[in-house]
Design a protein around this motif. Structure first.
Motif, PDB file in Angstrom:
ATOM      1  N   LEU A 184      16.184  -9.118 -24.582  1.00  0.00           N
ATOM      2  CA  LEU A 184      16.583  -8.641 -23.254  1.00  0.00           C
ATOM      3  C   LEU A 184      15.400  -8.718 -22.287  1.00  0.00           C
ATOM      4  N   PHE A 185      14.224  -8.399 -22.785  1.00  0.00           N
ATOM      5  CA  PHE A 185      13.015  -8.535 -21.969  1.00  0.00           C
ATOM      6  C   PHE A 185      12.831  -9.991 -21.544  1.00  0.00           C
ATOM      7  N   LEU A 186      13.089 -10.921 -22.458  1.00  0.00           N
ATOM      8  CA  LEU A 186      12.974 -12.346 -22.133  1.00  0.00           C
ATOM      9  C   LEU A 186      14.011 -12.762 -21.093  1.00  0.00           C
ATOM     10  N   TYR A 220      25.301  -4.599 -23.527  1.00  0.00           N
ATOM     11  CA  TYR A 220      24.325  -4.360 -22.458  1.00  0.00           C
ATOM     12  C   TYR A 220      24.923  -3.504 -21.348  1.00  0.00           C
ATOM     13  N   ASN A 221      24.137  -2.557 -20.854  1.00  0.00           N
ATOM     14  CA  ASN A 221      24.501  -1.837 -19.639  1.00  0.00           C
ATOM     15  C   ASN A 221      23.271  -1.717 -18.758  1.00  0.00           C
ATOM     16  N   GLN A 222      23.495  -1.544 -17.475  1.00  0.00           N
ATOM     17  CA  GLN A 222      22.402  -1.624 -16.510  1.00  0.00           C
ATOM     18  C   GLN A 222      21.431  -0.460 -16.608  1.00  0.00           C
ATOM     19  N   GLU A 223      21.816   0.609 -17.294  1.00  0.00           N
ATOM     20  CA  GLU A 223      20.887   1.718 -17.488  1.00  0.00           C
ATOM     21  C   GLU A 223      19.784   1.365 -18.480  1.00  0.00           C
ATOM     22  N   THR A 224      19.970   0.254 -19.195  1.00  0.00           N
ATOM     23  CA  THR A 224      18.966  -0.171 -20.169  1.00  0.00           C
ATOM     24  C   THR A 224      17.647  -0.512 -19.496  1.00  0.00           C
ATOM     25  N   LYS A 230      18.430  -5.417 -11.421  1.00  0.00           N
ATOM     26  CA  LYS A 230      19.826  -5.860 -11.529  1.00  0.00           C
ATOM     27  C   LYS A 230      20.008  -7.306 -11.078  1.00  0.00           C
ATOM     28  N   GLU A 231      19.484  -7.651  -9.917  1.00  0.00           N
ATOM     29  CA  GLU A 231      19.664  -9.014  -9.404  1.00  0.00           C
ATOM     30  C   GLU A 231      18.946 -10.038 -10.277  1.00  0.00           C
ATOM     31  N   ILE A 258      30.849  -7.434 -20.635  1.00  0.00           N
ATOM     32  CA  ILE A 258      29.912  -6.648 -19.821  1.00  0.00           C
ATOM     33  C   ILE A 258      30.127  -6.881 -18.331  1.00  0.00           C
ATOM     34  N   SER A 259      31.222  -7.544 -17.968  1.00  0.00           N
ATOM     35  CA  SER A 259      31.462  -7.849 -16.555  1.00  0.00           C
ATOM     36  C   SER A 259      31.603  -6.593 -15.708  1.00  0.00           C
ATOM     37  N   ASP A 260      32.188  -5.546 -16.266  1.00  0.00           N
ATOM     38  CA  ASP A 260      32.303  -4.297 -15.508  1.00  0.00           C
ATOM     39  C   ASP A 260      30.936  -3.784 -15.087  1.00  0.00           C
TER      40      ASP A 260
END
Length: 308
Positions: A184-186, A220-224, A230-231, A258-260
């Motif tokens: 995810l970092f990559l 995956y969720n954006q709080e990660t 985000k962009e 994860i589209s939501d």
């Protein structure tokens, strides 16, 4: 009373180990009180040196935490016990005044620095910039967000070196890492790379292993990650989807799960308008995508089927 643990990371001129012992000196007793070189640095590669973690104690009433000052130096000790008078400390930089000393960032456990040149010792080029690797290797299952913020801080401190060290080759050389959080970092590094170098519609090389990064997006969720990524993540994900789909691979439908989180209007589908499957690949795609689209809105389903 409480304590903070500080680790010093610094790139020093090549060959300083032949001159003396690199040290850190500061205006706290834990840092030698400006005089006694008790915090020694250990060489990690050609120019990268690191200290052991240093505990600094504070009283609850201490209001001057931000005023801790420090400098890097070379402690030269004569080899002969009869030459004690020749012992000396060579500090980085040119200014002897206290104003030239660095200020310890007490909000961070790691201090990432580069030697300040002077007339005696200079660091002209860093061919082994190691701070990005240190951050990457520090990623565990539960500290991804902290290390992303550490990376962003590194960009603000040493932008040129950080960008060079976290380039596309860095991504490719680590892409098969088993730890999901590192991949995810990559993905984020890829987002930085595309945004900086090529733009939103950058095409990845044919042999790029997009599958490995797409698989890291499961759940995956954006709080990660920090909210300001985000962009960048969306830019990376779009590039991965396009690459995977147009290479006739079938890992990209994970995006539907994860589209939501990242694309609630399914705008990514528009990126696939030129995608044309053969009858064989179409049959395979329909079989694979079925579980992903069972619960999506009818209009999204229609939009997706028009593309393929």
């Amino acid at each position: 009373m409480y304590e903070i643990k500080i680790t010093f990371h610094v790139h020093l001129p090549e060959g300083v180990e032949k001159i003396g012992q690199p040290v850190v000196l500061g205006n706290r007793k834990e840092l030698g009180s400006l005089e006694t070189p008790i915090v020694k640095l250990r060489q990690q590669n050609l120019t990268y040196w690191k200290s052991d973690p240093i505990s600094i104690l504070f009283h609850d009433t201490d209001t001057h935490i931000e005023l801790i000052k420090y400098k890097y130096a070379i402690h030269i000790v004569p080899k002969s016990m009869f030459s004690r008078g020749n012992e000396k400390i060579i500090f980085e930089g040119f200014e002897e005044s206290f104003q030239d000393w660095r200020t310890l960032d007490t909000e961070r456990n790691n201090q990432f620095d580069i030697w300040k040149n002077n007339n005696q010792y200079s660091l002209f080029a860093i061919r082994d910039f190691a701070f990005v690797d240190y951050i990457y290797n520090s990623i565990k299952g539960s500290n991804l967000k902290d290390n992303v913020m550490e990376y962003q801080h590194l960009l603000s401190l040493h932008n040129y070196h950080t960008i060079n060290a976290s380039n596309f080759d860095f991504i490719c050389s680590h892409i098969d890492d088993k730890l999901k959080e590192k991949r995810l970092f990559l993905c984020l590094i890829l987002g930085y790379y595309i945004s900086r170098e090529k733009g939103t519609f950058h095409e990845l090389p044919v042999n790029f292993q997009s599958k490995l990064l797409l698989n890291a997006l499961v759940g995956y969720n954006q709080e990660t990650l920090p909210s300001n990524t985000k962009e960048l993540m969306y830019t990376a994900i779009i590039a991965l989807i396009r690459h995977n789909a147009f290479q006739m691979q079938f890992d990209w439908p994970v995006i539907f799960t994860i589209s939501d989180e990242i694309d609630p209007i399914y705008a990514f589908i528009d990126q696939l308008k030129a995608l044309k499957y053969s009858n064989e690949n179409l049959a395979k795609f329909i079989q694979i995508i079925g579980p992903y689209i069972e619960d999506i809105e009818p209009q999204v389903y229609i939009k997706a089927t028009k593309v393929i």
